[in-house]
Design an enzyme around this catalytic site. Structure first.
Site, short mmCIF file in Angstrom:
data_model
loop_
_atom_site.label_atom_id
_atom_site.label_comp_id
_atom_site.label_asym_id
_atom_site.label_seq_id
_atom_site.Cartn_x
_atom_site.Cartn_y
_atom_site.Cartn_z
N HIS A 169 0.93 -1.16 0.05
CA HIS A 169 -0.16 -0.19 -0.19
C HIS A 169 1.07 1.34 -0.16
O HIS A 169 0.66 2.33 0.38
CB HIS A 169 -1.27 -0.05 1.26
CG HIS A 169 -1.61 -1.25 1.28
ND1 HIS A 169 -3.05 -1.42 0.55
CD2 HIS A 169 -2.09 -2.06 2.06
CE1 HIS A 169 -3.29 -2.42 0.85
NE2 HIS A 169 -2.81 -3.51 1.78
N SER A 294 17.56 14.67 -20.66
CA SER A 294 16.36 15.74 -21.16
C SER A 294 16.77 16.79 -21.58
O SER A 294 18.15 17.22 -21.17
CB SER A 294 15.99 16.17 -19.15
OG SER A 294 15.05 17.26 -19.29
N ARG A 343 -5.42 -9.79 -40.10
CA ARG A 343 -3.67 -9.82 -40.72
C ARG A 343 -3.55 -8.61 -39.74
O ARG A 343 -2.41 -8.38 -39.87
CB ARG A 343 -4.62 -8.67 -42.17
CG ARG A 343 -5.21 -9.88 -43.18
CD ARG A 343 -5.78 -8.89 -44.12
NE ARG A 343 -5.82 -9.57 -45.43
CZ ARG A 343 -4.80 -9.83 -46.53
NH1 ARG A 343 -3.47 -9.12 -46.28
NH2 ARG A 343 -5.31 -10.89 -47.21
#
Length: 447
Positions: A169, A294, A343
């Site tokens: 949790h 970044s 397909r």
């Protein structure tokens, strides 16, 4: 605009072509035509070996040359079939005409009408495509998945003794070991592989509406059901569906897709856990010279491989779910909706392969940061409360759970010292106190 990896609409054939390219041998238009030719040739050979009276004159020595038609099938051959299809407006009929042309070249004109004898298009499609699925999974998908399992098992062994604070949790829980948590994923994948291998690759083969009408009316004395069973099993390596309409029931193929979907879910779960471990700094990532983490923040090394994998798994799963739900459903003896849908099997297979490759890349970048794992354990002595209250239960101590709850559910920090001070005041023997005080977040990791 000419089709290249830069102009392709699908990223499978564009940006990620290098990762998905092996699947072209199974799911491209060229591959489908080649599989159709293979089925037609093997069927003709099976009729010769039956033998049908009119085919007794076919020398078995020719079978190798006949099989060379599909074994040596080229892109140019596929283009010839496509050119014929422009005239016939029927893809399987174009394959039949292609093979008849080859028979002309081999001097087998008198036997040409036994190509595609008594069959409907779906006898070819519903054997060709299951073969493609079977062989792509065995030859392409499974090796990639097994490499991932092997990588996980290697890490599980390498880190089997590394204690780690568990999170249930999202909260601190009884400690575990890093290797064990990684082994969970390897085990789950191994179990799903076992289930996948149990699903038969089945095929429809029974004439226009599944009853061998044409076969039976032409040669009523032959056991065509037994012939079909033998042909599909011996010549194609598949299992014949005994009761069908014009098309496959697709139930087993749906089961294959469901198995692949479950495998996707496990890998996605793995991706998210490792992404979280990286965010918790349990792992750092290798830095490659020249790479940019970044565009704005120079310090970052983002867990993009696990994110890429997760995204591709989502697309794969969505399509697998549609295939599994849609294909087994067809109006009356057949409608054409399966034809266009089927397909697309290569699409989820491609995204799954891309995902596995990305997960493998992400795993390969991991650098264990054992210091961070130790700091989390040191800051969470409250997790030994379960161990203490369990021993107190064993000793018959009154309300042990409640006693530990009062100690640990407080805003004050629970430390090694506060635990030991608590234990010293317990009304138990010195031996039990020593047993309890030997427990730490580092060694309370179970089996």
């Amino acid at each position: 605009m000419e089709l290249t990896t830069l102009t392709a609409i699908s990223p499978i054939d564009g940006r990620y072509r290098s990762k998905a390219e092996p699947l072209a041998e199974y799911y491209s238009e060229y591959a489908l035509i080649r599989y159709r030719v293979r089925v037609e040739i093997e069927y003709f050979i099976a009729l010769c070996e039956l033998p049908l009276p009119q085919l007794k004159g076919v020398d078995a020595a020719l079978f190798g040359k006949l099989r060379d038609i599909y074994k040596n099938f080229s892109i140019a051959d596929a283009q010839t079939v496509k050119d014929t299809e422009k005239i016939t407006n029927h893809d399987v009929k174009a394959v039949e005409y292609f093979i008849k042309g080859k028979f002309d070249e081999m001097g087998l004109q008198e036997y040409k009408e036994f190509i595609h004898f008594g069959l409907t298009s779906q006898d070819i499609n519903n054997t060709s495509i299951p073969m493609a699925v079977k062989e792509s999974i065995e030859e392409c998908y499974m090796p990639a998945l097994q490499a991932l399992i092997d990588k996980l098992n290697a890490y599980a062994t390498e880190w089997k003794d590394i204690p780690m604070l568990a999170k249930t949790h999202g909260q601190p829980a009884s400690p575990t070991r890093l290797g064990k948590e990684i082994k969970v994923f390897a085990y789950r994948l191994e179990e799903q592989v076992k289930l996948l291998k149990q699903v038969p690759y089945s095929a429809k083969f029974g004439g226009a509406t599944g009853n061998y009408n044409a076969h039976h009316v032409a040669y009523p004395d032959y056991d065509w059901k037994e012939f079909g069973n033998n042909f599909v099993s011996k010549y194609l390596g598949l299992q014949r569906e005994q009761w069908t309409t014009q098309i496959s029931n697709y139930d087993n193929m749906a089961a294959v897709f469901d198995a692949l979907r479950r495998i996707n879910s496990i890998i996605m779960d793995l991706d998210r856990d490792f992404w979280t471990y990286i965010s918790m700094e349990y792992f750092k990532q290798t830095i490659k010279a020249g790479e940019v983490g970044s565009s704005a923040m120079p310090h970052k090394v983002n867990p993009i491989d696990f994110e890429n994998s997760e995204g591709n798994l989502g697309i794969s799963t969505a399509i697998l779910e549609h295939l599994a739900h849609k294909l087994p459903v067809s109006r009356l003896q057949r409608d054409l909706t399966d034809s266009t849908v089927i397909r697309n099997i290569g699409v989820p297979m491609g995204h799954s392969l891309i995902a596995i490759a990305s997960t493998m890349k992400g795993l390969g970048k991991l650098i264990l940061n054992e210091k961070a794992l130790k700091e989390d354990l040191e800051n969470c002595w409250s997790v030994v409360a379960e161990a203490i209250q369990t021993i107190l239960r064993r000793e018959g101590y009154p309300k042990p759970y409640e006693t530990l709850k009062a100690l640990t559910r407080t805003n004050s920090a629970v430390t090694e010292q506060s635990i030991h001070d608590f234990v010293k005041e317990l009304n138990v023997s010195d031996a039990v106190k020593a047993e309890i005080m030997a427990i730490t977040p580092y060694n309370y990791t179970g089996l």
